[in-house]
Motif scaffolding. Structure first.
Motif, short mmCIF file in Angstrom:
data_model
loop_
_atom_site.label_atom_id
_atom_site.label_comp_id
_atom_site.label_asym_id
_atom_site.label_seq_id
_atom_site.Cartn_x
_atom_site.Cartn_y
_atom_site.Cartn_z
N GLN A 351 0.82 -1.22 0.00
CA GLN A 351 0.00 0.00 0.00
C GLN A 351 0.85 1.27 0.00
OE1 GLN A 351 -3.77 -0.90 2.70
NE2 GLN A 351 -1.98 -1.87 3.58
N GLN A 353 4.21 3.71 -1.64
CA GLN A 353 5.07 4.04 -2.75
C GLN A 353 6.52 3.78 -2.34
OE1 GLN A 353 4.13 7.93 -4.50
NE2 GLN A 353 2.20 7.93 -3.40
N GLU A 357 5.78 6.69 1.31
CA GLU A 357 4.52 7.44 1.45
C GLU A 357 3.37 6.51 1.07
OE1 GLU A 357 2.46 11.60 -0.20
OE2 GLU A 357 4.11 10.67 -1.30
N THR A 358 2.26 6.63 1.79
CA THR A 358 1.12 5.76 1.48
C THR A 358 0.46 6.22 0.18
OG1 THR A 358 -0.52 7.10 2.68
CG2 THR A 358 0.68 5.44 3.95
N LYS A 359 -0.10 5.27 -0.55
CA LYS A 359 -0.80 5.59 -1.79
C LYS A 359 -2.17 6.22 -1.50
CE LYS A 359 1.40 1.72 -4.24
NZ LYS A 359 1.21 0.38 -4.83
N GLN A 360 -2.74 5.83 -0.36
CA GLN A 360 -4.10 6.24 -0.03
C GLN A 360 -4.18 7.68 0.47
OE1 GLN A 360 -6.30 3.81 -0.56
NE2 GLN A 360 -8.22 4.70 0.12
N GLN A 362 -1.90 11.26 1.03
CA GLN A 362 -0.67 11.99 0.70
C GLN A 362 0.02 12.50 1.97
OE1 GLN A 362 -0.59 14.85 -2.58
NE2 GLN A 362 -2.69 14.24 -3.08
N ASP A 573 1.29 6.69 -14.92
CA ASP A 573 0.51 6.53 -13.68
C ASP A 573 -0.91 6.06 -13.95
OD1 ASP A 573 2.65 7.33 -12.15
OD2 ASP A 573 2.05 9.44 -12.08
N ARG A 595 0.40 -0.79 -8.90
CA ARG A 595 0.73 0.32 -9.79
C ARG A 595 2.24 0.49 -9.91
NH1 ARG A 595 -3.76 1.10 -12.43
NH2 ARG A 595 -2.62 2.84 -13.37
N ARG A 597 5.98 1.45 -10.98
CA ARG A 597 6.47 2.66 -11.66
C ARG A 597 7.22 2.32 -12.94
NH1 ARG A 597 10.25 6.01 -9.86
NH2 ARG A 597 11.36 4.30 -8.91
#
Length: 622
Positions: A351, A353, A357-360, A362, A573, A595, A597
């Motif tokens: 979950q 990046q 940092e969380t994707k859900q 910011q 993205d 997702r 990169r």
């Protein structure tokens, strides 16, 4: 009462301390919130840092400008370089630490770090607006504003302690659990799961008979962890560890507690660490073994408390005690406190990046056991990276992401993001495909220039790295020109079972032989010692490693170059994987969830086949 901070770090374990130090040293205004100011950087389990692959991580943290290596060097009671009998890619430093001194040094360094404020309270909620975190809510009801938050909650999220049939709420013995955060994050769409870890009983060292154990002394030369010139103990000041074994009688006693075991009776739902199982799990899983190794480790210079490494247990206290009394050397042991298991919440790291940092949400970062890892070293390096990237985010700068070919830290984070984990993740050298490049001895050369450019590593660090590089080149050039005659070297060659010389030969060429080291040649040949007297041990060790392993190093560099082709292919993205009907269902689901990169990242996701990557590559080419 509170100003607005750039970064709030929740939790002051190894991850939280490194996160706070990194963000503050980069220039962010940081608040470090902990439930107990007296347990900052507490070594909750074993009083040691480093070990196989973990030692490489600590050296990488130090090379980046983190504090773990410095604190470890200042508080060690014993140092050993593990795996010296193997190649240098496997060498791993490990230090036994003075538990109280370690925590004290960490707090001292943090208090001397500008831009770090402290506050003692529980955090039981986050301030979130428009999909972005904007601060925290404390147990006393304070709303403290910040531009980013780093969660490093360790084992405290809804923690439950198990000792036999007894269950206690807590994140560590005698410390309460943290509540509220899990529930809030789950309501926002995060996935939460449970893991388990454990710790062994602590014993009064005065009650042990060490004559029945095997002594383990420290190394005669203390290399340490920090690349800086940090004051360390002298070899003769080191404390010994000891080794003993369980036996069939010990196992029989432990089995009597199985019916009250929280693990065997299903009261513990979380998965425990595969590579550090409890003693009851060992004798259950490895029933054919009649003994298991125990390491008897002192907790410091000025305490008699002993850590029984290898005897982690959640069995009833009386069963633990009776079993220990049958271990050689423990016949008259006195127990300070029993071992216990602890269950806690974590959030599968898919979950996140790569910046952590969380994707859900910011500007919200996770580091440490909240991501499913185990170990101080794994937590500390995540804290370092989360602190760096929290600062980068609030200053609107690019995140720092280390590649698998650049650091063990990069391997760890890449594994977590791509593969996730359903058990406590522990680093091993086998997880790194480029471990000849990622040695503990060259962490400064690999990482300090990156960190210096970022603004974290100091000028002193950069100067030392440049001096090291210059020294290695100078020494290598000298040895490539300096020859030895058969008459002055053959006696030495015979002593190490190496073929004698017929003609004179360059020293650098001689180094390619097995069992030949610069140190030994200096002792045996006065002219070599005289020629190399301006170079320190670290420089000469680098020369030897690079010379002996040059072919292997070059092959790994070529492999990195080939694989970087996939790493450079960026996936948009908003890429829609559902339209690629030729992908396997599993790949389509994993790509949509994680997702990736780059194509390189896509290729490392668990369950993705090479054909799936080829399909993705072809479609992107179109």
């Amino acid at each position: 009462m509170f100003p607005e901070y750039d970064v709030i770090v929740v939790g002051a374990g190894h991850a939280g301390c490194e996160a706070a130090a990194a963000a503050a040293n980069l220039g962010s205004k940081v608040l470090l919130i902990t439930m107990n100011m007296q347990t900052i950087a507490q070594m909750s389990c074993n009083p040691a840092m480093g070990g196989i692959a973990k030692g490489q991580i600590v050296r990488e943290i130090d090379a980046m400008g983190g504090y773990s290596g410095i604190v470890t060097d200042q508080s060690m009671i014993q140092f050993r370089m593990l795996n010296r009998s193997k190649g240098p890619a496997m060498w791993s430093p490990r230090a036994q630490s003075d538990r109280m001194l370690f925590a004290g040094k960490w707090r001292e360094m943090l208090e001397q770090t500008p831009n770090v404020d402290f506050y003692q309270d529980m955090v039981n909620g986050l301030l979130i607006k428009g999909g972005r975190v904007s601060g925290v809510i404390s147990g006393l009801g304070h709303e403290i504003k910040s531009k980013a938050v780093v969660l490093t909650n360790g084992t405290f999220l809804n923690g439950v302690i198990h000792i036999g049939e007894r269950q206690l709420g807590g994140g560590r013995m005698a410390e309460k659990a943290a509540t509220g955060i899990t529930e809030q994050l789950v309501s926002l769409g995060f996935e939460s799961q449970r893991l388990k870890t454990g710790t062994p009983p602590r014993i009064d060292g005065r009650s042990l008979d060490y004559s029945k154990m095997e002594e383990q002394k420290g190394d005669e030369q203390i290399t340490g962890f920090s690349f800086l010139n940090v004051p360390r103990i002298k070899p003769e000041q080191q404390r010994s560890c000891w080794m003993t074994y369980t036996n069939e009688q010990v196992h029989d006693i432990l089995k009597t507690g199985f019916e009250k075991s929280p693990m065997f009776q299903g009261r513990i739902k979380g998965t425990g660490p595969r590579y550090c199982p409890s003693i009851e799990d060992k004798i259950n899983r490895f029933a054919e073994r009649d003994r298991h190794q125990l390491f008897v480790e002192p907790e410091g210079f000025s305490t008699v408390e002993i850590y029984v490494n290898g005897f982690s247990s959640s069995l009833p206290e009386q069963v633990q005690y009776q079993a220990l009394k049958l271990v050689p050397g423990f016949e008259n042991c006195k127990m300070f406190r029993p071992g216990y298991a602890i269950e806690y919440d974590f959030f599968p790291p898919t979950q996140l990046q790569f910046s952590l940092e969380t994707k859900q949400v910011q500007n919200l970062f996770f580091a440490g056991q909240i991501n499913g890892t185990t170990g101080y070293e794994e937590a500390a390096c995540q804290g370092l990276m989360a602190g760096i990237n929290a600062h980068q985010k609030v200053k609107e700068l690019e995140p720092l992401v280390l590649k698998r070919s650049e650091a063990y830290i990069g391997v760890l984070i890449d594994d977590l993001i791509n593969k996730g984990t359903d058990e406590p993740y522990r680093m091993f050298t086998s997880r790194a495909e480029f471990r000849t490049l990622l040695r503990q001895d060259n962490a400064d050369v690999r990482l300090t220039p990156l960190s210096y450019k970022l603004g974290l590593a100091s000028q002193e660090r950069m100067d030392r790295v440049e001096g090291k590089i210059t020294g290695v080149k100078k020494a290598t050039d000298l040895l490539s020109m300096l020859s030895v005659e058969p008459g002055e070297i053959n006696e030495f060659l015979g002593s190490v079972q190496s073929a004698p010389l017929v003609n004179k030969q360059k020293i650098l060429q001689l180094l390619l032989r097995p069992n030949i080291s610069l140190t030994d040649m200096q002792v045996s040949v006065a002219r070599i010692k005289l020629a190399l007297e301006e170079f320190d041990t670290e420089t000469l060790e680098q020369v030897e490693i690079v010379t002996k392993y040059d072919t292997y190093i070059e092959k790994e560099r070529e492999l990195v170059a080939k694989m970087s082709t996939l790493e450079d292919l960026i996936i948009p993205d908003n890429f829609n994987y559902t339209k690629l009907v030729s992908l396997s269902n599993e790949a389509r689901q994993k790509f949509t969830k994680i997702r990736p990169r780059t194509l390189g990242q896509a290729s490392r996701i668990s369950g993705v086949n090479p054909s799936d990557v080829q399909i993705l590559m072809v479609f992107m080419g179109r």
